[in-house]
Scaffold this motif. Structure first.
Motif, PDB file in Angstrom:
ATOM      1  N   THR A   1     -20.912-115.999  -9.850  1.00  0.00           N
ATOM      2  CA  THR A   1     -19.578-115.489  -9.540  1.00  0.00           C
ATOM      3  C   THR A   1     -18.863-115.104 -10.829  1.00  0.00           C
ATOM      4  N   PRO A   2     -17.917-114.161 -10.757  1.00  0.00           N
ATOM      5  CA  PRO A   2     -17.139-113.827 -11.957  1.00  0.00           C
ATOM      6  C   PRO A   2     -16.321-115.035 -12.424  1.00  0.00           C
ATOM      7  N   THR A   3     -16.175-115.175 -13.716  1.00  0.00           N
ATOM      8  CA  THR A   3     -15.342-116.239 -14.279  1.00  0.00           C
ATOM      9  C   THR A   3     -13.879-115.807 -14.274  1.00  0.00           C
ATOM     10  N   PHE A   4     -12.973-116.756 -14.520  1.00  0.00           N
ATOM     11  CA  PHE A   4     -11.546-116.415 -14.591  1.00  0.00           C
ATOM     12  C   PHE A   4     -11.278-115.430 -15.728  1.00  0.00           C
ATOM     13  N   ASN A   5     -11.990-115.566 -16.842  1.00  0.00           N
ATOM     14  CA  ASN A   5     -11.808-114.624 -17.944  1.00  0.00           C
ATOM     15  C   ASN A   5     -12.217-113.215 -17.543  1.00  0.00           C
ATOM     16  N   GLU A   6     -13.284-113.099 -16.751  1.00  0.00           N
ATOM     17  CA  GLU A   6     -13.762-111.783 -16.327  1.00  0.00           C
ATOM     18  C   GLU A   6     -12.830-111.145 -15.291  1.00  0.00           C
ATOM     19  N   LEU A   7     -12.120-111.988 -14.521  1.00  0.00           N
ATOM     20  CA  LEU A   7     -11.199-111.486 -13.501  1.00  0.00           C
ATOM     21  C   LEU A   7      -9.799-111.199 -14.061  1.00  0.00           C
ATOM     22  N   ALA A   8      -9.538-111.610 -15.294  1.00  0.00           N
ATOM     23  CA  ALA A   8      -8.166-111.663 -15.803  1.00  0.00           C
ATOM     24  C   ALA A   8      -7.480-110.300 -15.879  1.00  0.00           C
ATOM     25  N   TYR A   9      -8.214-109.226 -16.224  1.00  0.00           N
ATOM     26  CA  TYR A   9      -7.584-107.919 -16.433  1.00  0.00           C
ATOM     27  C   TYR A   9      -8.277-106.842 -15.600  1.00  0.00           C
ATOM     28  N   ARG A  10      -7.488-105.902 -15.166  1.00  0.00           N
ATOM     29  CA  ARG A  10      -8.020-104.701 -14.544  1.00  0.00           C
ATOM     30  C   ARG A  10      -8.160-103.608 -15.598  1.00  0.00           C
ATOM     31  N   ALA A  11      -9.078-102.682 -15.337  1.00  0.00           N
ATOM     32  CA  ALA A  11      -9.241-101.559 -16.274  1.00  0.00           C
ATOM     33  C   ALA A  11      -7.992-100.675 -16.266  1.00  0.00           C
ATOM     34  N   VAL A  12      -7.374-100.534 -15.087  1.00  0.00           N
ATOM     35  CA  VAL A  12      -6.157 -99.718 -14.955  1.00  0.00           C
ATOM     36  C   VAL A  12      -5.104-100.555 -14.235  1.00  0.00           C
ATOM     37  N   GLY A  13      -3.912-100.600 -14.784  1.00  0.00           N
ATOM     38  CA  GLY A  13      -2.841-101.348 -14.158  1.00  0.00           C
ATOM     39  C   GLY A  13      -2.859-102.812 -14.557  1.00  0.00           C
ATOM     40  N   THR A  14      -2.102-103.615 -13.809  1.00  0.00           N
ATOM     41  CA  THR A  14      -1.997-105.039 -14.109  1.00  0.00           C
ATOM     42  C   THR A  14      -2.468-105.861 -12.916  1.00  0.00           C
ATOM     43  N   GLY A  15      -2.702-107.131 -13.155  1.00  0.00           N
ATOM     44  CA  GLY A  15      -3.154-108.015 -12.085  1.00  0.00           C
ATOM     45  C   GLY A  15      -4.620-108.356 -12.223  1.00  0.00           C
ATOM     46  N   LEU A  16      -5.075-109.267 -11.366  1.00  0.00           N
ATOM     47  CA  LEU A  16      -6.466-109.709 -11.418  1.00  0.00           C
ATOM     48  C   LEU A  16      -7.407-108.614 -10.920  1.00  0.00           C
ATOM     49  N   ASN A  17      -8.629-108.650 -11.443  1.00  0.00           N
ATOM     50  CA  ASN A  17      -9.636-107.643 -11.104  1.00  0.00           C
ATOM     51  C   ASN A  17     -10.428-108.104  -9.874  1.00  0.00           C
ATOM     52  N   PHE A  18      -9.824-107.946  -8.697  1.00  0.00           N
ATOM     53  CA  PHE A  18     -10.453-108.435  -7.470  1.00  0.00           C
ATOM     54  C   PHE A  18     -11.605-107.540  -7.002  1.00  0.00           C
ATOM     55  N   SER A  19     -11.828-106.412  -7.645  1.00  0.00           N
ATOM     56  CA  SER A  19     -12.937-105.540  -7.260  1.00  0.00           C
ATOM     57  C   SER A  19     -14.271-106.013  -7.845  1.00  0.00           C
ATOM     58  N   LEU A  20     -14.217-107.002  -8.737  1.00  0.00           N
ATOM     59  CA  LEU A  20     -15.439-107.497  -9.380  1.00  0.00           C
ATOM     60  C   LEU A  20     -16.238-108.353  -8.403  1.00  0.00           C
ATOM     61  N   ARG A  21     -17.491-108.001  -8.198  1.00  0.00           N
ATOM     62  CA  ARG A  21     -18.361-108.690  -7.249  1.00  0.00           C
ATOM     63  C   ARG A  21     -19.288-109.659  -7.975  1.00  0.00           C
ATOM     64  N   PRO A  22     -19.762-110.704  -7.309  1.00  0.00           N
ATOM     65  CA  PRO A  22     -20.744-111.604  -7.920  1.00  0.00           C
ATOM     66  C   PRO A  22     -22.084-110.901  -8.083  1.00  0.00           C
ATOM     67  N   SER A  23     -22.846-111.329  -9.061  1.00  0.00           N
ATOM     68  CA  SER A  23     -24.180-110.776  -9.272  1.00  0.00           C
ATOM     69  C   SER A  23     -25.219-111.706  -8.655  1.00  0.00           C
ATOM     70  N   ARG A  24     -26.331-111.107  -8.211  1.00  0.00           N
ATOM     71  CA  ARG A  24     -27.430-111.870  -7.610  1.00  0.00           C
ATOM     72  C   ARG A  24     -28.716-111.490  -8.312  1.00  0.00           C
ATOM     73  N   SER A  25     -29.592-112.473  -8.496  1.00  0.00           N
ATOM     74  CA  SER A  25     -30.818-112.211  -9.239  1.00  0.00           C
ATOM     75  C   SER A  25     -32.022-112.887  -8.580  1.00  0.00           C
ATOM     76  N   ASP A  26     -33.157-112.235  -8.702  1.00  0.00           N
ATOM     77  CA  ASP A  26     -34.449-112.794  -8.298  1.00  0.00           C
ATOM     78  C   ASP A  26     -35.253-113.054  -9.561  1.00  0.00           C
ATOM     79  N   ASN A  27     -35.795-114.273  -9.680  1.00  0.00           N
ATOM     80  CA  ASN A  27     -36.421-114.712 -10.932  1.00  0.00           C
ATOM     81  C   ASN A  27     -37.839-115.190 -10.701  1.00  0.00           C
ATOM     82  N   LEU A  28     -38.708-114.827 -11.632  1.00  0.00           N
ATOM     83  CA  LEU A  28     -40.105-115.245 -11.600  1.00  0.00           C
ATOM     84  C   LEU A  28     -40.540-115.673 -12.988  1.00  0.00           C
TER      85      LEU A  28
END
Length: 233
Positions: free
Chosen positions: A17-44
């Motif tokens: 999941t995104p961390t609070f630091n990663e959510l802190a700023y939007r690229a445009v405007g102000t407020g939290l970056n709620f468009s950021l999605r969690p990443s998923r990985s498959d590992n071998l």
């Protein structure tokens, strides 16, 4: 297969999941970056381990491992300007490589160790980046670019004198390959080699085990970049 050989494999799935630091700023405007999605990985990971038989005069151990990670919705640095960092999802990425390690005890109390890592970390999908002459001239990061902040090659070697008690000492050398500093791979921190040495003493008093160590890093006084700020503006 035998007392000296081991073969293994592991498969797993990751969720970040995104961390609070990663959510802190939007690229445009102000407020939290709620468009950021969690990443998923498959590992071998798969590998083989070997060691000499118990009681051998010269003890040796060796391991070799292959790893592969495929990630969706990779969370990446969008920009770093004036201490303000923004993040975005970059589609699919891939990390794969090889890890090798070996150690040998050629004589009593002596130990030599060597390890090597090959890492190929790349974006599999192209993605939009900020239109910035310095950061991203074309406004798009092409598929196949190296993931910044990662080194393709890393090598470490050490030789030490390690009795169970009394004086100890050792020397080591470390190599790190070049590290891309931005998504468009227009610049990189140069590769470097550092040398180090250490000395120590181990004392056993009743049930106490007391160890003291002194170490000097970068004996050759090499100037190098130990870390990078990805996409620094």
């Amino acid at each position: 297969p035998s007392e000296q050989w081991r073969i293994y494999a592991a498969v797993g799935r990751g969720f970040e999941t995104p961390t609070f630091n990663e959510l802190a700023y939007r690229a445009v405007g102000t407020g939290l970056n709620f468009s950021l999605r969690p990443s998923r990985s498959d590992n071998l990971e798969a590998g083989v381990k070997w060691r000499t038989a118990p009681g051998a005069a010269t003890r040796m151990e060796a391991t070799a491992a292959f790893f592969h990670t495929a990630t969706q919705d990779e969370i990446v640095t969008q920009s770093n300007t004036g201490g303000r960092s923004t993040f975005q999802n970059a589609g699919a990425s891939q990390r794969q490589g090889l890890e090798l390690a070996a150690s040998i005890t050629p004589a009593r109390h002596w130990l030599a160790q060597l390890s090597y890592t090959l890492l190929d970390a790349r974006y599999r999908d192209a993605f939009v980046c900020p239109v910035n002459v310095n950061l991203c001239p074309a406004g798009r990061v092409p598929a196949g670019n190296r993931i910044p902040g990662t080194a393709r090659n890393a090598l470490a070697a050490e030789l030490g004198w390690r009795p169970p008690t009394g004086w100890r000492a050792g020397v080591d050398a470390r190599y790190l390959g070049s590290v891309a500093v931005n998504d468009v791979n227009s610049d990189a921190a140069a590769s470097f080699v550092t040398l180090g040495a250490h000395v120590g003493y181990v004392l056993i008093l009743d049930r106490w085990n007391i160890a003291a160590t002194a170490r000097v890093d970068n004996l050759s006084n090499r100037r190098y970049a130990g870390s990078v700020i990805v996409n620094e503006g």
